[in-house]
Design an enzyme around this catalytic site. Structure first.
Site: not given
Length: 312
Positions: A11, A92-93, A117, A201, A250
């Site tokens: 993102q 991340s994503l 998510r 996170h 994560q």
């Protein structure tokens, strides 16, 4: 041929008009977006190009849009005869994109998972209650100390280790603001609040992680056909059950991007290609290790240049 890797952005890399030039020349781009749109019931190509409903920056929309963009480029790479990378990693994503390309997740499952998510993440923290901020020019240990000292009964902690001297913190809005002020006093060059809708996170995401774990139990995870470096441990993971566990962790643990890139370089990789819109990761990679060459793929010229570079 030199060994190279693919990295996938998360993102923050979304932008209006993403992949429009590639889409003009390669039908595979639109076809992938249409496939994802049918799966989740949102016209995400229209969202990525016009954002008619002002939803591109809403995390439950951003996540499937970015995943789809990365997979569209990956499919084009394969279609055009691009050589196979030796390692994959996503920020991340972006880790979900890496896992689709490694054969761990089916695209259909991944698009649905990242939409959920985003929904779980948004629901975990009331609007306006959380925040994230980039801290530039302060040692990692000092940021840890500051977060611990100002937290009180709130949550604030390091969320992304993006490059040397650049850490993103996340948590309750008031605690993040206290940490930013303390970091300035401690000598940080800059403290920048990020325009995000959820504090990723950090411990505030544990409820979302629990919901996501239940969703994972409905999806098949297969062994990786290409090594994947996972965010939460900065290690290559092949076992599907461990991959699944790490994806859950994560959500409420920091992204170890610096350590991930260092591991990739130590394994003999000299070139990395960013498979997604923009070149955010290319910039981070150069700051982590200037010996690593990094290339984007999100327009015709970049695509051909990257393909030529790794086909020598």
């Amino acid at each position: 041929m030199q060994k190279f890797g693919f990295v996938f952005p998360g993102q923050g890399s979304q932008k209006l008009g993403m992949l429009s030039q590639l889409a003009e020349h390669y039908p595979a781009i639109i076809e992938t977006f249409n496939e994802a749109s049918e799966i989740i019931g949102i016209d995400i190509w229209d969202t990525s190009q016009r954002d008619t409903h002002n939803s591109l920056d809403q995390t439950q929309v951003t996540q499937p849009v970015l995943l789809t963009a990365s997979i569209a480029i990956w499919r084009l790479w394969v279609q055009e005869g691009g050589p196979r990378p030796s390692v994959l990693a996503g920020h991340s994503l972006g880790e979900y994109s890496a896992l689709v390309c490694a054969g761990v997740l089916q695209f259909r499952d991944a698009v649905q998972l990242v939409q959920k998510r985003g929904q779980f993440m948004q629901a975990a923290v009331p609007a306006g209650a959380g925040a994230m901020a980039a801290i530039v020019g302060l040692e990692d240990y000092k940021i840890h100390e500051i977060c611990e000292s100002v937290a009180g009964n709130d949550v604030v902690a390091a969320a992304n280790f993006n490059s040397p001297g650049q850490i993103v913190i996340a948590g309750h809005k008031a605690a993040v603001e206290r940490a930013m002020e303390a970091c300035k006093k401690a000598g940080a060059k800059r403290t920048l609040p990020l325009n995000v809708s959820v504090p990723s996170h950090c411990a505030l995401m544990k409820p979302a992680a629990e919901q996501l774990a239940r969703e994972f139990d409905t999806v098949i995870f297969s062994p990786a056909t290409v090594p994947v470096v996972q965010n939460v441990c900065a290690e290559i993971v092949v076992n599907p059950e461990l991959i699944k566990e790490n994806l859950v962790r994560q959500l409420f643990n920091p992204v170890l991007w610096v350590d991930s890139i260092k591991l990739i370089h130590a394994s003999g990789i000299s070139k990395l290609i960013e498979c997604g819109p923009g070149k955010v990761l290319c910039g981070l990679i150069k700051r982590i290790n200037s010996d690593l060459a990094a290339f984007g793929l999100d327009d015709n010229q970049s695509f051909q240049q990257a393909k030529d570079e790794v086909s020598m």
